[in-house]
Design an enzyme around this catalytic site. Structure first.
Site, PDB file in Angstrom:
ATOM      1  N   LYS A  22      17.624  34.630  39.743  1.00 47.82           N
ATOM      2  CA  LYS A  22      17.929  35.306  38.480  1.00 47.82           C
ATOM      3  C   LYS A  22      17.449  34.502  37.274  1.00 47.82           C
ATOM      4  CE  LYS A  22      19.837  39.210  39.588  1.00 47.82           C
ATOM      5  NZ  LYS A  22      18.934  40.386  39.514  1.00 47.82           N
ATOM      6  N   ASP A  27      13.929  53.167  45.671  1.00 49.83           N
ATOM      7  CA  ASP A  27      14.989  52.475  46.413  1.00 49.83           C
ATOM      8  C   ASP A  27      14.633  52.452  47.884  1.00 49.83           C
ATOM      9  OD1 ASP A  27      18.168  51.811  45.419  1.00 49.83           O
ATOM     10  OD2 ASP A  27      17.641  51.600  47.536  1.00 49.83           O
ATOM     11  N   TYR A  81      20.791  33.295  44.628  1.00 51.43           N
ATOM     12  CA  TYR A  81      20.820  34.375  43.637  1.00 51.43           C
ATOM     13  C   TYR A  81      20.656  33.806  42.220  1.00 51.43           C
ATOM     14  CZ  TYR A  81      22.879  38.546  41.362  1.00 51.43           C
ATOM     15  OH  TYR A  81      23.121  39.642  40.589  1.00 51.43           O
ATOM     16  N   ASN A 130      15.161  46.191  38.725  1.00 52.08           N
ATOM     17  CA  ASN A 130      16.615  46.228  38.911  1.00 52.08           C
ATOM     18  C   ASN A 130      17.037  45.995  40.362  1.00 52.08           C
ATOM     19  OD1 ASN A 130      19.452  47.354  38.180  1.00 52.08           O
ATOM     20  ND2 ASN A 130      18.732  48.700  39.823  1.00 52.08           N
TER      21      ASN A 130
END
Ligand code: NAI
Length: 709
Positions: A452, A320, A448, A383
């Site tokens: 995606k 992260d 987005y 993710n």
């Protein structure tokens, strides 16, 4: 002779071993059990010492050594890990399958390490235990590979909680070897001397069996079936007759560390011992021995995936960047480190990584973190994500780009180096994270949604490129409460959307039980379903020289539009059925309900007649520069095997099978005749599965051009 590094990833087994209660007792006596542990040596109420498993599948060890082409004069059993999934019955069958997962190079003078992993099931397929074995090969180092990652089991700085002394007999190896390991080093004085020992030595696994008995006696007395994990490293040889002492420290609920020492010299002969115990959950899905990377795991969904994977045995790289919700800010090490701390506090294994998935270097570094610390990569969950929502007219290029960089490019940057490792290991599980916004659309999320949906395209191709390497790639469309959704979802719903509801499906897709690949799954609030790209049956309103008019399209639009009887396609080539019109009559779009009737009413009544006619129907003018071999498998009474070779403007048709066909067409005789006689359109045959094409499917389109039957 050099090691056969190409053996990595190649399947070994299935190797079948049938055993009876006598084998179980022979093993127990070989590792020192006697009247004082009647449950191990008396067929009445017999219990199996779980470490019997590794003795029973000893053949697998020899297969690894043979496949790796080791120099037998220098091999030793280096490390052994056993993870038990179900108690081993006192008699039955063991079926073992596995592979060599890694070759490590410790240097020319130090040797090599060969790692083999296997799963042993009973005859019904019930999983009994996983074995991870490390063979130390003293004479095979220096081949230029990477060194094995170091692992040390910390021994608490206090006296052991239990100590168990035993006295193997000077003849102990003679008894133990009857359980399967008949290597000369443990019986032949001359061979032992040649190998540098003063006399035959104890089998490491025999001492391991003594230690197992001691551990069970002190930690799960009378309940060997509660042993869950047993691992250790063999550090020094032991001569038969020397006394041994197993020292045990309890380190937590269901956990202990241990070592075995030579009680005469105080040398440690088995080190790095781990013993885990408790009730073995039935048929649990575990990730022991697997290494997972979870990007964006500092919070939200990623944190839960990382924790759940670690709780089931995976070693996890918690990546992260620690940026803001929109990806701005310099980043922070805190989120990833906190998740790692949580995992370690829970007894798991994890390492933090703070790289940015949006750069190629970041992706490389994330994978490198896994390799440097844990030596492999089996699972990747792409993710990491940010949001920069704006409707299209307000969408500046930098906001468009930033979102694509993290989601779509980020998945590319990490998947590429991870895929290389997985391909090498012939195993991998990759998860893409899409969104309902991409699958179905959401106002104000054009960047987005595009990113995606791009991930779905990436999955579609990776699933094909990974297929032969057992790399499965799937996509999750989660719905969960997180900082990304806090102002998108209504509060009432937000409270019910724990990421924990999504994680079980993601973990299943990451497991070796998952055979699905190339699928999209929605998950949230305990609801799971699959989404897919479906293609309707459509209609034919042109082709073969006729270009349809716009009005033709208008009049047929309902038929073009409908998804009724639509279907999914495995890959692009599978969609080409409408062009593959090999034998149907031009313009014929109708199908007969009864292919049998059609075949009887048509020109050809058996497949041989079609192939006899083929050279005459060949049009050499269309064959310039074309060299292909079409193989036909026509099943049924009126079928057979034929192949047709087109080479330098000629056509040869022969019965039988060709060694290297360009593509292969398979059909039932009645369907083949119906198609040839113009009663079954090739498109319909293909899309309905009646015509199967493999190999270079694109080349099968040439059939229509080359023949006029
Ligand atoms: P989150 O914001 O809690 O987690 C995303 C994590 O990614 C953050 O910890 C963030 O620091 C990290 N990250 C962002 N950019 C990064 C970069 N360049 N490199 C490394 N790490 C980076 O959000 P959430 O909801 O857990 O999202 C996880 C994934 O699920 C995202 O891909 C998101 O688009 C997707 N998703 C989530 C939905 C939901 O309902 N929560 C719905 C649909 C998709």
């Amino acid at each position: 002779m050099a090691l056969n590094l190409k053996a990595a990833g190649q399947q070994i087994g299935p190797i079948k071993k049938e055993y009876t209660w006598k084998d179980v007792i022979l093993y127990a006596m070989g590792v020192g059990a006697g009247f004082n542990e009647l449950e191990y040596v008396y067929e009445k109420g017999l219990k199996v010492i779980p470490s019997f498993g590794i003795a029973a599948i000893f053949d697998f060890f020899t297969h690894i050594a043979a496949k790796a082409e080791v120099n037998y004069a220098g091999i030793l059993h280096g490390e052994q890990e056993l993870i038990f999934h179900s108690p081993i019955p006192p008699n039955g069958t063991m079926i073992t399958e596995g592979k060599i997962t890694d070759f490590y190079d410790m240097g020319k003078d130090k040797g090599a390490i060969i790692v083999g992993e296997s799963m042993t099931c009973d005859a019904t397929g019930k999983r009994l235990f996983t074995s991870i074995i490390r063979i130390f090969s003293r004479l095979d180092g220096g081949f230029g590979g990477s060194a094995a990652p170091g692992t040390t089991v910390e021994i608490p700085d206090r006296s052991p909680d239990f100590e168990d002394t035993a006295q193997p007999s000077p003849d102990q190896p003679l008894l133990y070897r009857l359980s399967g390991d008949i290597f000369q080093l443990h019986v032949d004085p001359d061979f032992a001397k040649l190998s540098g020992f003063e006399k035959p030595i104890m089998h490491g696994l025999c001492t391991h069996g003594y230690a197992s008995r001691a551990l069970i006696k002190h930690l799960v007395p009378g309940e060997p079936e509660r042993l869950h994990r047993l691992s250790c490293r063999f550090s020094k040889p032991l001569y038969p007759g020397d006394p041994i002492k197993t020292q045990i420290w309890k380190t937590g609920n269901g956990k202990a560390v241990w070592r075995t020492i030579n009680a005469k010299t105080n040398e440690t002969i088995i080190t790095n011992g781990i013993f885990e115990f408790g009730d073995i959950p039935k048929d649990e899905i575990r990730f022991d021995g697997k290494v997972a990377i979870v990007t964006g795991a500092g919070g939200g969904l990623g944190r839960v995936y990382a924790k759940d994977l670690a709780a089931r045995g995976a070693k996890v790289v918690v990546n992260d960047l620690g940026g803001a919700r929109d990806g701005s800010g310099g980043g922070s090490t805190t989120p990833a480190q906190e998740v790692v701390d949580e995992i370690i506090a829970g007894g798991g294994t994890a390492i933090a990584n703070y790289d940015n998935v949006a750069t190629p270097e970041g992706g490389e570094n994330i994978v490198k973190t896994a390799l440097d610390n844990f030596g492999r990569v089996d699972i990747l969950i792409n993710n990491a994500g940010i949001l920069r929502d704006k409707s299209i007219l307000k969408m500046e290029p930098e906001n468009w780009q930033a979102v694509l960089d993290v989601h779509l490019n980020g998945a590319y940057h990490v998947s590429k180096p991870a895929f290389a490792v997985m391909r090498e290991n012939r195993y991998g599980r990759i998860i893409m994270t899409t969104s309902a916004a991409g699958l179905y659309g959401n106002f104000g999320q054009s960047n987005y949604s595009a990113a995606k949906m791009g991930l779905v395209g990436l999955m579609n191709t990776l699933k094909l490129e990974g297929k032969k390497y057992n790399i499965k790639v799937n996509t999750i469309a989660p719905l969960a409460a997180s900082r990304l959704t806090e102002d998108i979802l209504p509060q009432a719903l937000f409270d019910k959307l724990k990421p924990e509801y999504v994680s079980p499906l993601v973990l299943f897709l990451c497991s070796d039980r998952c055979n699905a690949s190339g699928n999209i799954y929605n998950a949230g609030m305990g609801v799971f379903n699959r989404a897919a790209v479906v293609t309707g049956p459509g209609t034919i309103i042109g082709g073969d020289g006729k270009i349809p008019a716009v009005e033709d399209v208008a009049s047929q639009f309902d038929n073009i539009h409908t998804l009724e009887n639509g279907r999914e396609h495995e890959e692009l080539n599978a969609l080409l059925g409408d062009i593959i019109n090999a034998f149907s009559s031009p313009g014929d779009t109708g199908a007969s309900d009864s292919a049998d009737t059609a075949a009887q009413s048509g020109k050809y009544t058996d497949a041989a007649a079609v192939f006899n006619a083929m050279p005459g129907a060949f049009n050499p003018d269309t064959a310039t520069g074309i060299n292909v071999i079409f193989q036909y498998h026509i099943t049924g009474d009126k079928g057979g095997d034929w192949y047709c070779e087109i080479r330098e403007g000629t056509c040869t048709v022969k019965s039988g099978t060709h060694e290297k066909p360009t593509c292969t067409l398979k059909m039932a005789d009645k369907d083949f005749l119906a198609m040839t006689n113009g009663d079954l359109p090739a498109m319909q045959a293909f899309t309905s599965g009646k015509l199967e094409i493999s190999g270079d499917i694109m080349k099968s389109q040439l059939i229509e051009k080359l023949f006029r039957l």
